[in-house]
Design an enzyme around this catalytic site. Structure first.
Site, PDB file in Angstrom:
ATOM      1  N   LYS A 257       0.855  -1.177   0.000  1.00 54.07           N
ATOM      2  CA  LYS A 257       0.000   0.000   0.000  1.00 54.07           C
ATOM      3  C   LYS A 257       0.896   1.234   0.000  1.00 54.07           C
ATOM      4  CE  LYS A 257      -3.655   2.384   2.523  1.00 54.07           C
ATOM      5  NZ  LYS A 257      -4.610   2.323   3.619  1.00 54.07           N
TER       6      LYS A 257
ATOM      7  N   ARG B 107     -10.539  10.342   1.647  1.00 51.86           N
ATOM      8  CA  ARG B 107     -10.437  11.059   2.926  1.00 51.86           C
ATOM      9  C   ARG B 107     -11.616  12.012   3.106  1.00 51.86           C
ATOM     10  NH1 ARG B 107      -3.832  11.272   3.172  1.00 51.86           N
ATOM     11  NH2 ARG B 107      -3.636   9.017   3.025  1.00 51.86           N
TER      12      ARG B 107
ATOM     13  N   ARG C 112       1.105   9.806   5.684  1.00 49.79           N
ATOM     14  CA  ARG C 112       1.293   8.449   6.187  1.00 49.79           C
ATOM     15  C   ARG C 112       2.620   7.845   5.719  1.00 49.79           C
ATOM     16  NH1 ARG C 112      -3.797   8.102   8.014  1.00 49.79           N
ATOM     17  NH2 ARG C 112      -5.598   8.290   6.639  1.00 49.79           N
TER      18      ARG C 112
ATOM     19  N   GLU D  23       7.092  -6.542   0.818  1.00 48.12           N
ATOM     20  CA  GLU D  23       5.955  -6.500   1.745  1.00 48.12           C
ATOM     21  C   GLU D  23       4.981  -7.659   1.470  1.00 48.12           C
ATOM     22  OE1 GLU D  23       5.162  -4.834   4.339  1.00 48.12           O
ATOM     23  OE2 GLU D  23       6.271  -2.952   4.359  1.00 48.12           O
TER      24      GLU D  23
ATOM     25  N   LYS E 134      -2.133  -1.601  -3.836  1.00 47.71           N
ATOM     26  CA  LYS E 134      -2.995  -0.425  -3.769  1.00 47.71           C
ATOM     27  C   LYS E 134      -2.163   0.847  -3.788  1.00 47.71           C
ATOM     28  CE  LYS E 134      -6.055   1.734  -0.426  1.00 47.71           C
ATOM     29  NZ  LYS E 134      -6.598   1.646   0.903  1.00 47.71           N
TER      30      LYS E 134
ATOM     31  N   SER F 186     -10.081   5.729  -4.704  1.00 44.25           N
ATOM     32  CA  SER F 186     -10.981   6.863  -4.920  1.00 44.25           C
ATOM     33  C   SER F 186     -10.474   7.863  -5.956  1.00 44.25           C
ATOM     34  CB  SER F 186     -11.224   7.572  -3.592  1.00 44.25           C
ATOM     35  OG  SER F 186      -9.999   8.025  -3.031  1.00 44.25           O
TER      36      SER F 186
ATOM     37  N   TYR G 143     -15.099   1.134  -7.029  1.00 45.50           N
ATOM     38  CA  TYR G 143     -16.357   1.825  -6.755  1.00 45.50           C
ATOM     39  C   TYR G 143     -17.344   1.651  -7.907  1.00 45.50           C
ATOM     40  CZ  TYR G 143     -13.591   3.693  -2.979  1.00 45.50           C
ATOM     41  OH  TYR G 143     -12.792   3.791  -1.863  1.00 45.50           O
TER      42      TYR G 143
HETATM   43  C1  PBG Z   1      -7.153   3.295   5.359  1.00 42.97           C
HETATM   44  C2  PBG Z   1      -7.615   3.297   3.944  1.00 42.97           C
HETATM   45  C3  PBG Z   1      -7.467   4.312   3.002  1.00 42.97           C
HETATM   46  C4  PBG Z   1      -8.064   3.851   1.841  1.00 42.97           C
HETATM   47  C5  PBG Z   1      -8.567   2.594   2.100  1.00 42.97           C
HETATM   48  N1  PBG Z   1      -8.257   2.249   3.405  1.00 42.97           N
HETATM   49  C6  PBG Z   1      -6.954   5.677   3.136  1.00 42.97           C
HETATM   50  C7  PBG Z   1      -5.567   5.959   3.454  1.00 42.97           C
HETATM   51  O1  PBG Z   1      -4.707   5.077   3.578  1.00 42.97           O
HETATM   52  O2  PBG Z   1      -5.315   7.138   3.609  1.00 42.97           O
HETATM   53  C8  PBG Z   1      -8.151   4.591   0.556  1.00 42.97           C
HETATM   54  C9  PBG Z   1      -9.082   4.020  -0.449  1.00 42.97           C
HETATM   55  C10 PBG Z   1      -9.416   4.937  -1.559  1.00 42.97           C
HETATM   56  O3  PBG Z   1      -8.767   5.963  -1.779  1.00 42.97           O
HETATM   57  O4  PBG Z   1     -10.360   4.606  -2.281  1.00 42.97           O
HETATM   58  N2  PBG Z   1      -8.180   2.834   6.216  1.00 42.97           N
END
Ligand code: PBG
Length: 327
Positions: A195, A205, A216, A232, A247, A273, A312
């Site tokens: 990720k 967010r 992060r 990972e 991801k 997203s 989505y």
């Molecule tokens: C963390 C999480 C995130 C997303 C899914 N799980 C956000 C992040 O790491 O900031 C993002 C998914 C998306 O952008 O569609 N719980």
């Protein structure tokens, strides 16, 4: 004039269909869904047109509809009304995500897999994916302990697959042990192995009303690191992950192909997203063909090696797959 003519197989629609290497299938699509505590009606998300924060009631309807559509699963995210430093709402059996899980399991009636996000960022007041130490850093081992309790609460609520998205070291081992110890050996773990710290999470967010200040980067991967993504994934496989994920998806197809080449468990990719928003915004301008762009983007993720795609558009795609509208 060449006798070798690859074009022969492209000549008719029937030949193209017969020789297609990547076939879209609703069963391998999963729909992420947001559920907001105390919402009186579904709340639209401005940066994700067409996506809403559900009420528990609208969630039930949408999950039942998703089940009829033939998609493989739903992944639930909670948007709590209150947050605190330790993310207590995540482990509370009456917390919004755990309540939503019960509702979704009933609505799904076994026709699709109900899954939950296992991370603290929606539940902490500082917005980080874990608890902080006295210096304000995300404390790996203290966080993993909270994840273990959160996992038990989610399994108790009926979640069948837990999506470990927090990027803490050792989280798969710890959560597996906690579930096995609590009588949930059959609950599966989907590790968000690779990720990346991505700009593409921006609209998400908004969707979860994130309070994060900063970023992060001390736990999510540097976008330039391909080898580390594979590392990972290999670690999560060694820790006993039942499935692994890359991801975001579209900008990380090389990492996805690397992971798919070595994984002995199903490989997932999350079309996040920002990937959704970019296509929606551009199509909204009339600058690309919306349906073709969506179909192509998901097909490309499968082509690179994903067995399952979280998107989505899962529900809408399932409709197009059914009507053959995917060329
Ligand atoms: C963390 C999480 C995130 C997303 C899914 N799980 C956000 C992040 O790491 O900031 C993002 C998914 C998306 O952008 O569609 N719980």
């Amino acid at each position: 004039m060449s006798a070798i003519r690859p074009r022969r197989l492209r000549e008719t629609r029937a030949l193209r269909r017969l020789t297609a290497e990547t076939v879209l299938d609703a069963a391998h699509l999963v729909l992420p869904m947001f559920v907001r505590e105390n919402a009186a009606s579904p709340v639209p998300i401005a940066s994700m047109p067409g996506v809403v924060q559900h009420t528990l009631g609208s969630l039930a309807d949408a999950v039942a509809d998703a089940a009829v559509s033939g998609i493989g699963g739903v992944m639930l995210f909670g948007v709590p009304a209150t947050r605190d430093a330790r993310g207590s709402g995540a482990v509370d059996p009456e917390g919004i995500l755990n309540l939503a899980t019960r509702v979704a399991v009933t609505a799904a009636a076994g026709a699709l897999v109900v899954q939950t996000d296992l991370c603290l960022d929606e539940f902490t007041d500082h917005g980080h994916c874990g608890v902080l130490d006295e210096r304000g850093r995300v404390d790996n081992d203290a966080t993993v302990e909270v994840y273990a309790s959160m996992a038990q609460a989610q399994a108790q609520a009926g979640s069948e697959v837990l999506g470990l998205s927090g990027m803490m070291d050792g989280q798969v081992t710890a959560v597996r042990a906690a579930l096995d110890g609590a009588g949930h050996p059959d609950v599966a773990l989907l590790a968000y192995s690779a990720k990346y710290a991505s700009s593409l999470y921006g609209p998400f967010r908004d969707a979860v009303e994130s309070t994060l200040i900063g970023d992060r980067r001390s736990y999510q991967l540097d976008p330039g690191n391909r080898r580390e993504g594979l590392r990972e994934a290999l670690l999560d496989l060694a820790e006993g992950a039942d499935m692994v994920m890359v991801k975001p998806a579209g900008w990380y197809l090389d990492v996805l192909a690397n992971v798919a080449a070595v994984s002995d468990v199903p490989v997932w990719a999350y079309q996040v997203s920002g990937e959704y928003a970019m296509v929606e915004a551009t199509a909204g301008q009339g600058w690309i063909d919306r349906r073709r762009a969506i179909v192509e983007s998901v097909r490309a993720i499968h082509r690179a090696g994903a067995d399952v795609v979280l998107t989505y558009w899962a529900r809408e795609l399932a409709g197009w797959i059914r009507t053959g509208d995917i060329e």
